[in-house]
Design a protein around this motif. Structure first.
Motif, PDB file in Angstrom:
ATOM      1  N   ASP A 245      11.933 -75.970-136.595  1.00  0.00           N
ATOM      2  CA  ASP A 245      11.010 -75.911-137.735  1.00  0.00           C
ATOM      3  C   ASP A 245      10.762 -77.299-138.329  1.00  0.00           C
ATOM      4  OD1 ASP A 245      10.800 -73.184-137.445  1.00  0.00           O
ATOM      5  OD2 ASP A 245      12.212 -72.716-139.074  1.00  0.00           O
ATOM      6  N   GLU A 246      11.776 -78.129-138.291  1.00  0.00           N
ATOM      7  CA  GLU A 246      11.655 -79.479-138.846  1.00  0.00           C
ATOM      8  C   GLU A 246      10.819 -80.407-137.969  1.00  0.00           C
ATOM      9  OE1 GLU A 246      12.659 -80.652-141.878  1.00  0.00           O
ATOM     10  OE2 GLU A 246      13.067 -78.534-142.247  1.00  0.00           O
ATOM     11  N   LEU A 247      10.544 -80.012-136.745  1.00  0.00           N
ATOM     12  CA  LEU A 247       9.766 -80.856-135.836  1.00  0.00           C
ATOM     13  C   LEU A 247       8.307 -80.994-136.263  1.00  0.00           C
ATOM     14  CD1 LEU A 247      11.180 -79.829-132.351  1.00  0.00           C
ATOM     15  CD2 LEU A 247      11.618 -81.925-133.631  1.00  0.00           C
ATOM     16  N   ASP A 248       7.857 -80.143-137.177  1.00  0.00           N
ATOM     17  CA  ASP A 248       6.495 -80.279-137.695  1.00  0.00           C
ATOM     18  C   ASP A 248       6.249 -81.683-138.241  1.00  0.00           C
ATOM     19  OD1 ASP A 248       5.954 -77.671-137.072  1.00  0.00           O
ATOM     20  OD2 ASP A 248       6.232 -76.912-139.113  1.00  0.00           O
ATOM     21  N   GLU A 249       7.311 -82.277-138.778  1.00  0.00           N
ATOM     22  CA  GLU A 249       7.191 -83.595-139.398  1.00  0.00           C
ATOM     23  C   GLU A 249       7.703 -84.722-138.501  1.00  0.00           C
ATOM     24  OE1 GLU A 249       8.946 -83.456-143.285  1.00  0.00           O
ATOM     25  OE2 GLU A 249       8.056 -81.510-143.691  1.00  0.00           O
ATOM     26  N   ALA A 250       8.079 -84.396-137.263  1.00  0.00           N
ATOM     27  CA  ALA A 250       8.644 -85.404-136.361  1.00  0.00           C
ATOM     28  C   ALA A 250       7.545 -86.281-135.771  1.00  0.00           C
ATOM     29  CB  ALA A 250       9.407 -84.713-135.232  1.00  0.00           C
ATOM     30  N   ASP A 251       7.917 -87.519-135.470  1.00  0.00           N
ATOM     31  CA  ASP A 251       6.934 -88.410-134.850  1.00  0.00           C
ATOM     32  C   ASP A 251       6.776 -88.038-133.374  1.00  0.00           C
ATOM     33  OD1 ASP A 251       8.733 -89.977-133.138  1.00  0.00           O
ATOM     34  OD2 ASP A 251       9.475 -90.874-135.001  1.00  0.00           O
ATOM     35  N   PRO A 252       5.640 -88.362-132.797  1.00  0.00           N
ATOM     36  CA  PRO A 252       5.361 -87.988-131.400  1.00  0.00           C
ATOM     37  C   PRO A 252       6.398 -88.520-130.409  1.00  0.00           C
ATOM     38  CG  PRO A 252       3.357 -88.742-132.482  1.00  0.00           C
ATOM     39  CD  PRO A 252       4.479 -88.994-133.428  1.00  0.00           C
ATOM     40  N   GLU A 253       6.963 -89.692-130.676  1.00  0.00           N
ATOM     41  CA  GLU A 253       7.967 -90.259-129.778  1.00  0.00           C
ATOM     42  C   GLU A 253       9.217 -89.375-129.722  1.00  0.00           C
ATOM     43  OE1 GLU A 253      10.593 -94.275-129.709  1.00  0.00           O
ATOM     44  OE2 GLU A 253       8.440 -94.548-130.056  1.00  0.00           O
ATOM     45  N   LEU A 254       9.630 -88.859-130.870  1.00  0.00           N
ATOM     46  CA  LEU A 254      10.784 -87.954-130.917  1.00  0.00           C
ATOM     47  C   LEU A 254      10.495 -86.674-130.140  1.00  0.00           C
ATOM     48  CD1 LEU A 254      13.601 -87.208-131.961  1.00  0.00           C
ATOM     49  CD2 LEU A 254      12.511 -86.372-134.028  1.00  0.00           C
ATOM     50  N   LEU A 255       9.305 -86.139-130.308  1.00  0.00           N
ATOM     51  CA  LEU A 255       8.928 -84.925-129.580  1.00  0.00           C
ATOM     52  C   LEU A 255       8.934 -85.168-128.074  1.00  0.00           C
ATOM     53  CD1 LEU A 255       6.037 -83.610-131.845  1.00  0.00           C
ATOM     54  CD2 LEU A 255       8.320 -82.624-131.593  1.00  0.00           C
ATOM     55  N   GLU A 256       8.486 -86.339-127.666  1.00  0.00           N
ATOM     56  CA  GLU A 256       8.481 -86.684-126.244  1.00  0.00           C
ATOM     57  C   GLU A 256       9.905 -86.757-125.690  1.00  0.00           C
ATOM     58  OE1 GLU A 256       6.968 -90.481-123.767  1.00  0.00           O
ATOM     59  OE2 GLU A 256       5.509 -89.628-125.190  1.00  0.00           O
ATOM     60  N   LYS A 257      10.824 -87.374-126.458  1.00  0.00           N
ATOM     61  CA  LYS A 257      12.224 -87.453-126.032  1.00  0.00           C
ATOM     62  C   LYS A 257      12.842 -86.055-125.934  1.00  0.00           C
ATOM     63  CE  LYS A 257      13.291 -92.045-127.770  1.00  0.00           C
ATOM     64  NZ  LYS A 257      14.059 -92.833-128.732  1.00  0.00           N
ATOM     65  N   LEU A 258      12.501 -85.209-126.883  1.00  0.00           N
ATOM     66  CA  LEU A 258      13.012 -83.847-126.876  1.00  0.00           C
ATOM     67  C   LEU A 258      12.513 -83.092-125.646  1.00  0.00           C
ATOM     68  CD1 LEU A 258      14.548 -81.530-128.233  1.00  0.00           C
ATOM     69  CD2 LEU A 258      12.489 -81.059-129.568  1.00  0.00           C
ATOM     70  N   GLU A 259      11.247 -83.256-125.348  1.00  0.00           N
ATOM     71  CA  GLU A 259      10.668 -82.595-124.182  1.00  0.00           C
ATOM     72  C   GLU A 259      11.338 -83.072-122.890  1.00  0.00           C
ATOM     73  OE1 GLU A 259       6.248 -81.518-122.415  1.00  0.00           O
ATOM     74  OE2 GLU A 259       6.452 -83.113-123.892  1.00  0.00           O
TER      75      GLU A 259
END
Length: 141
Positions: free
Chosen positions: A117-131
């Motif tokens: 739920d907190e990923l709504d505010e995450a930067d794209p780089e963090l989302l990429e690392k998570l993926e």
């Protein structure tokens, strides 16, 4: 090293340490980055901003940080020299890993759900690392 308390309502290092402990660790980490061990007097002088910090208080807190395993102490003549056991980065990394582990142990899927739920505010780089990390886990690595 495992901390005994995590203070949710605090911020920064005050989540892990008392206020003076946190300030002392900051001073010592700054010294470590310059590859210096610091004496109690060095730390006391660097702590002084608006008000005097008592030498004996600084000494007591630093010795307790040694007992807790956060600082190393060695004696050179009559002077005790201190340095952190870990870098600031390693400390934060280890503590965040431990907190995440405890959240997963205690709350499992609920903790993951809230993190997502907190990923709504995450930067794209963090989302990429998570993926990337999820893809590696799916592949069994």
């Amino acid at each position: 090293m495992k901390l005994q308390h995590f203070k949710m309502k605090e911020s920064g290092l005050n989540r892990f340490f008392g206020p003076l402990e946190a300030r002392i660790m900051e001073v010592l980490w700054d010294g470590r980055e310059q590859e210096h061990e610091l004496s109690i007097k060095d730390v006391q002088q660097k702590l002084e901003t608006d008000k005097q910090v008592n030498f004996n208080t600084v000494m007591t807190v630093m010795n307790r940080l040694v007992e807790k395993g956060f600082l190393q102490k060695r004696t050179e003549g009559r002077t005790s020299l201190f340095q952190p056991v870990q870098t600031r980065h390693d400390f934060i990394n280890n503590q965040s890993r431990e907190l995440t582990h405890e959240l997963m142990e205690e709350f499992g899927p609920l903790a993951v759900s809230h993190m997502l739920d907190e990923l709504d505010e995450a930067d794209p780089e963090l989302l990429e690392k998570l993926e990337e990390k999820i893809n590696l886990l799916k592949k069994g690595k």
